[in-house]
Design a protein around this motif. Structure first.
Motif, mmCIF file in Angstrom:
data_model
loop_
_atom_site.group_PDB
_atom_site.id
_atom_site.type_symbol
_atom_site.label_atom_id
_atom_site.label_comp_id
_atom_site.label_asym_id
_atom_site.label_seq_id
_atom_site.Cartn_x
_atom_site.Cartn_y
_atom_site.Cartn_z
ATOM 1 N N LEU A 32 -33.432 -6.342 60.142
ATOM 2 C CA LEU A 32 -32.312 -6.728 59.285
ATOM 3 C C LEU A 32 -31.710 -8.059 59.732
ATOM 4 O O LEU A 32 -31.235 -8.841 58.903
ATOM 5 C CB LEU A 32 -31.257 -5.627 59.291
ATOM 6 N N SER A 36 -31.220 -11.163 57.164
ATOM 7 C CA SER A 36 -29.945 -11.826 56.887
ATOM 8 C C SER A 36 -29.991 -13.295 57.285
ATOM 9 O O SER A 36 -29.471 -14.163 56.568
ATOM 10 C CB SER A 36 -28.802 -11.103 57.612
ATOM 11 N N SER A 43 -24.857 -10.532 59.035
ATOM 12 C CA SER A 43 -25.298 -9.139 58.982
ATOM 13 C C SER A 43 -24.318 -8.293 58.181
ATOM 14 O O SER A 43 -24.708 -7.347 57.478
ATOM 15 C CB SER A 43 -25.438 -8.571 60.398
ATOM 16 N N HIS A 47 -25.127 -5.754 54.996
ATOM 17 C CA HIS A 47 -24.750 -4.343 54.925
ATOM 18 C C HIS A 47 -23.774 -4.068 53.791
ATOM 19 O O HIS A 47 -23.643 -2.910 53.356
ATOM 20 C CB HIS A 47 -24.166 -3.899 56.266
ATOM 21 N N ALA A 51 -27.413 -0.507 52.535
ATOM 22 C CA ALA A 51 -27.020 0.383 53.624
ATOM 23 C C ALA A 51 -27.947 0.279 54.823
ATOM 24 O O ALA A 51 -27.519 0.401 55.970
ATOM 25 C CB ALA A 51 -26.973 1.829 53.133
ATOM 26 N N ASN A 52 -29.245 0.058 54.581
ATOM 27 C CA ASN A 52 -30.222 0.032 55.663
ATOM 28 C C ASN A 52 -31.487 -0.685 55.200
ATOM 29 O O ASN A 52 -31.552 -1.171 54.057
ATOM 30 C CB ASN A 52 -30.545 1.462 56.130
ATOM 31 N N LYS A 53 -32.497 -0.726 56.056
ATOM 32 C CA LYS A 53 -33.733 -1.442 55.723
ATOM 33 C C LYS A 53 -34.471 -0.768 54.572
ATOM 34 O O LYS A 53 -35.082 -1.442 53.732
ATOM 35 C CB LYS A 53 -34.634 -1.546 56.956
#
Length: 237
Positions: A32, A36, A43, A47, A51-53
């Motif tokens: 991540l 970014s 970062s 987010h 929410a996540n990868k």
């Protein structure tokens, strides 16, 4: 520029950066932080959108699916020979793959199913090929004994193989590669009345797409991103 516009731009930049990371490093090794950084945002901004990868990868696949569906739709219905439109759509998608890292990464992620997703990006392609061959059969374009079901399996195997080989060498997506394929297949598929009328190199109009000119990234559509931003009331952080 409004906050909503900036949010859309940020989201699209993140999707493209993620696609580049997934293509070069694979899902597991991509981070991540790299995504970014590639998008030029913090970062925290990433987010805010994802929410996540796994969510980022899902967005890449979704954008790729939209681009592939749009490319197929351009050729599924229209005037002229159904077989020629089948040839044309393969050239169109090859050009799209050359121009659009999001489509390439989306197909690779979907094939690997690295994050446990269930989206089937190739289903639309299978339906497109079978539909055009079924139309060709209805209007008498197929040679005697040629069936849409068996022929679609050959076309799908060949085009999917080219896409996989192109992950290491984009030369496989060059026009001569697909032209050679169709020069072999068309004499076996087409009815004698079509002899000499089909162009294995694709119709001239295929080269006019934005993917061919490299002027746009069809896999990351601003209108789709704007709709997402509007629904979520996103604001750039």
């Amino acid at each position: 520029m409004t906050k909503q516009d900036r949010a859309v731009r940020t989201r699209l930049a993140l999707i493209r950066s993620a696609a580049e990371q997934f293509e070069t490093r694979g899902y597991v090794r991509a981070s991540l932080a790299e995504i970014s950084a590639g998008a030029g945002v913090s970062s925290g901004a990433l987010h805010f959108h994802f929410a996540n990868k796994a969510a980022v990868a899902e967005a890449v696949e979704h954008a790729a699916e939209d681009a592939l569906r749009e490319a197929a739709a351009r050729h599924q219905h229209g005037d002229g020979s159904a077989l020629q439109r089948l040839v044309d759509v393969t050239h169109h998608i090859a050009r799209l793959l050359c121009a659009d890292v999001v489509v390439r990464a989306g197909l690779r992620l979907n094939a690997e199913q690295a994050a446990g997703r269930v989206r089937d990006l190739r289903r639309g392609w299978r339906e497109c090929v079978l539909g055009l061959l079924a139309e060709a059969e209805r209007v008498g374009e197929l040679a005697a004994g040629v069936t849409p079901q068996r022929t679609s399996a050959v076309v799908l195997a060949a085009t999917t193989g080219i896409e996989v080989l192109a992950r290491e060498d984009h030369g496989w997506l060059a026009r001569p590669s697909l032209t050679d394929l169709w020069q072999l297949l068309l004499p076996c598929l087409a009815a004698p009345c079509l002899a000499g009328t089909l162009d294995p190199a694709g119709s001239p109009s295929v080269g006019s797409s934005s993917a061919a000119s490299g002027q746009a990234e069809p896999g990351v559509r601003a209108d789709a991103g704007r709709a997402d931003a509007g629904r979520a009331g996103l604001a750039l952080r």
